[in-house]
Enzyme design. Structure first.
Site, PDB file in Angstrom:
ATOM      1  CE1 TYR A  62       2.567  -5.887  11.482  1.00  0.00           C
ATOM      2  CE2 TYR A  62       0.400  -6.645  12.186  1.00  0.00           C
ATOM      3  CZ  TYR A  62       1.194  -5.876  11.344  1.00  0.00           C
ATOM      4  OH  TYR A  62       0.601  -5.098  10.372  1.00  0.00           O
TER       5      TYR A  62
ATOM      6  CE  LYS B 275       2.265  -2.065  12.330  1.00  0.00           C
ATOM      7  NZ  LYS B 275       2.376  -1.046  11.276  1.00  0.00           N
TER       8      LYS B 275
ATOM      9  CB  ILE C  90      -1.009   0.032   1.186  1.00  0.00           C
ATOM     10  CG1 ILE C  90      -0.310  -0.095   2.540  1.00  0.00           C
ATOM     11  CG2 ILE C  90      -2.052  -1.046   1.032  1.00  0.00           C
ATOM     12  CD1 ILE C  90      -1.267   0.074   3.725  1.00  0.00           C
TER      13      ILE C  90
ATOM     14  CB  SER D  68      -2.499  -3.103  12.276  1.00  0.00           C
ATOM     15  OG  SER D  68      -3.301  -4.259  12.142  1.00  0.00           O
TER      16      SER D  68
ATOM     17  CB  SER E  56       0.393  -6.311   0.947  1.00  0.00           C
ATOM     18  OG  SER E  56       0.599  -6.716   2.288  1.00  0.00           O
TER      19      SER E  56
HETATM   20  N1  LIG Z   1      -1.321  -6.187   4.828  1.00  0.00           N
HETATM   21  C1  LIG Z   1      -2.248  -6.027   5.766  1.00  0.00           C
HETATM   22  O1  LIG Z   1      -3.256  -6.751   5.811  1.00  0.00           O
HETATM   23  C2  LIG Z   1      -2.084  -4.942   6.816  1.00  0.00           C
HETATM   24  C3  LIG Z   1      -3.061  -4.805   7.809  1.00  0.00           C
HETATM   25  C4  LIG Z   1      -2.910  -3.814   8.767  1.00  0.00           C
HETATM   26  C5  LIG Z   1      -1.809  -2.968   8.725  1.00  0.00           C
HETATM   27  N2  LIG Z   1      -0.864  -3.119   7.759  1.00  0.00           N
HETATM   28  C6  LIG Z   1       0.293  -2.209   7.764  1.00  0.00           C
HETATM   29  O2  LIG Z   1       0.391  -1.573   6.505  1.00  0.00           O
HETATM   30  C7  LIG Z   1       1.743  -1.162   6.277  1.00  0.00           C
HETATM   31  C8  LIG Z   1       2.160  -1.543   4.862  1.00  0.00           C
HETATM   32  O3  LIG Z   1       2.163  -2.948   4.746  1.00  0.00           O
HETATM   33  P1  LIG Z   1       1.818  -3.730   3.405  1.00  0.00           P
HETATM   34  O4  LIG Z   1       0.658  -4.591   3.700  1.00  0.00           O
HETATM   35  O5  LIG Z   1       1.790  -2.821   2.251  1.00  0.00           O
HETATM   36  O6  LIG Z   1       3.088  -4.725   3.366  1.00  0.00           O
HETATM   37  P2  LIG Z   1       4.321  -4.838   2.369  1.00  0.00           P
HETATM   38  O7  LIG Z   1       5.196  -5.884   2.971  1.00  0.00           O
HETATM   39  O8  LIG Z   1       3.872  -5.026   0.971  1.00  0.00           O
HETATM   40  O9  LIG Z   1       5.019  -3.408   2.488  1.00  0.00           O
HETATM   41  C9  LIG Z   1       5.822  -3.063   3.586  1.00  0.00           C
HETATM   42  C10 LIG Z   1       6.916  -2.105   3.134  1.00  0.00           C
HETATM   43  O10 LIG Z   1       7.774  -1.815   4.251  1.00  0.00           O
HETATM   44  C11 LIG Z   1       9.119  -1.882   3.792  1.00  0.00           C
HETATM   45  N3  LIG Z   1      10.074  -2.152   4.866  1.00  0.00           N
HETATM   46  C12 LIG Z   1      10.195  -3.276   5.612  1.00  0.00           C
HETATM   47  N4  LIG Z   1      11.256  -3.169   6.427  1.00  0.00           N
HETATM   48  C13 LIG Z   1      11.816  -1.949   6.200  1.00  0.00           C
HETATM   49  C14 LIG Z   1      12.942  -1.270   6.729  1.00  0.00           C
HETATM   50  N5  LIG Z   1      13.749  -1.838   7.626  1.00  0.00           N
HETATM   51  N6  LIG Z   1      13.209  -0.042   6.270  1.00  0.00           N
HETATM   52  C15 LIG Z   1      12.440   0.537   5.319  1.00  0.00           C
HETATM   53  N7  LIG Z   1      11.370  -0.066   4.771  1.00  0.00           N
HETATM   54  C16 LIG Z   1      11.063  -1.290   5.211  1.00  0.00           C
HETATM   55  C17 LIG Z   1       9.089  -3.022   2.775  1.00  0.00           C
HETATM   56  O11 LIG Z   1      10.240  -3.003   1.941  1.00  0.00           O
HETATM   57  C18 LIG Z   1       7.813  -2.684   2.041  1.00  0.00           C
HETATM   58  O12 LIG Z   1       8.054  -1.693   1.065  1.00  0.00           O
HETATM   59  C19 LIG Z   1       2.575  -1.831   7.365  1.00  0.00           C
HETATM   60  O13 LIG Z   1       2.878  -0.882   8.377  1.00  0.00           O
HETATM   61  C20 LIG Z   1       1.646  -2.893   7.923  1.00  0.00           C
HETATM   62  O14 LIG Z   1       1.930  -3.198   9.273  1.00  0.00           O
HETATM   63  C21 LIG Z   1      -0.980  -4.080   6.787  1.00  0.00           C
END
Ligand SMILES: NC(=O)c1ccc[n+]([C@@H]2O[C@H](COP(=O)([O-])OP(=O)(O)OC[C@H]3O[C@@H](n4cnc5c(N)ncnc54)[C@H](O)[C@@H]3O)[C@@H](O)[C@H]2O)c1
Length: 301
Positions: A185, A189, A31, A153, A220
């Protein structure tokens, strides 16, 4: 189900962002990438703050092409290293005259340690973003009205903060089992929410506001570390029942752009709407204590 939960509400703001600068952390995938693309389409100068140079530059080309906006820049940032966060902030402040919106989006859901010896999820999801925000706060204030958006989250409902464990530098995030990884995790959050809550208090009287949010359940790469047999089983289910990344970035966009939400600074959003948080999260003392501890861990105190 798909109509109500998967599609969800959309950000209705028509804001254009020409002349504005936005940072999106973790924007080479998920996202973060769709958020960056939307902001680039609105004319913003978008800084892709990503760990991997190769993946960050590939996303940069794609976003430039799909948005028709050349004002998209890659800057290397590893949130799991305090040194990297400091050097990102230094480079950014040296080369960019303004900052209007900071989107703390990056996140991990896996065990491990950061370069500084913290649990990976606590270190990347909370501490890295805590330091980054603090280092950029003066710039945000100078460019106000400006915003900080923290992607938390719904998992924060299951989170708990073990201050003793944190104080002794033991590894919040060094889970060995799947359930422990989920617990740490969720803890990280909850930190995202508590950080936003305390930040809003400290920003009172300035023209910077901040928000935290749940983006929905998204198809994702977040769960990339789950074992591959389970992945095979889960992939078709998540593809059908979860939001795609374009649907998943709508609440982030709402918090970054929606006009008139400033009175809700510090609050938690889901589905483009303000939501109540768990009783645990409404803990003023815990958010203050977490702030002070985070300052010490980052060397800011
Ligand atoms: N996917 C879900 O269902 C969901 C639900 C609730 C919250 N979230 C939150 O949404 C956010 C985005 O997650 P997503 O689902 O797009 O996952 P994703 O894994 O596709 O994206 C996560 C991004 O964070 C980057 N990242 C990880 N470690 C890093 C570091 N050390 N330094 C810099 N960048 C780093 C990754 O390279 C990636 O670009 C996150 O904070 C996640 O906790 C996701």
């Amino acid at each position: 189900y798909r109509e109500i939960v998967v599609k969800g509400k959309r950000c209705t703001s028509k804001a254009k962002l020409h002349g504005k600068t936005v940072i999106v952390t973790g924007s080479n995938t998920g996202i973060g990438k769709t958020t960056a693309l939307d902001l680039a389409k609105r004319g913003a100068r978008v800084i892709l703050a990503c760990r991997s140079k190769q993946r960050g530059e590939a996303a940069l080309e794609e976003i430039k092409r799909d948005s028709g906006n050349n004002q998209v820049v890659f800057m290397q940032l590893d949130l799991g290293s305090l040194k990297s966060v400091r050097s990102f902030a230094e480079n950014f402040l040296k080369s960019e005259p303004r900052l209007d919106i900071l989107i703390n989006n990056a996140g991990v859901q896996m065990q491990g340690r950061t370069a500084d010896g913290l649990g990976l999820m606590f270190g990347v999801n909370h501490i890295g973003h805590f330091l980054l925000t603090n280092l950029l706060l003066e710039q945000l204030k100078a460019c106000g009205p400006s915003r900080v958006v923290n992607v938390s989250s719904m998992a924060h409902y299951f989170g708990k903060i073990d201050f003793d464990c944190l104080n002794t530098y033991k590894a919040l995030g060094l889970g060995t089992s799947f359930m422990e990884v989920l617990q740490y995790y969720s803890d990280s959050k909850l930190c995202n929410y508590l950080f936003t809550h305390e930040l809003a208090k400290r920003l009172k009287g300035t023209n910077v506001t901040c928000y935290s949010l749940h983006p929905g359940a998204i198809n994702s790469e977040l769960a990339r570390n789950i074992n591959s047999t389970l992945q095979l089983f889960l992939k078709p289910l998540t593809a059908y029942f979860f939001k795609n990344t374009e649907q998943g970035c709508q609440t982030t966009l709402h918090c970054a752009l929606q006009e008139g939400i400033e009175p809700f600074s510090g609050r938690f959003f889901s589905n483009c709407t303000v939501k109540e948080v768990s009783d645990k999260a409404k803990d003023d003392a815990a958010s203050k204590k977490l702030w002070e501890l985070s300052e010490r861990l980052c060397g800011l105190a």
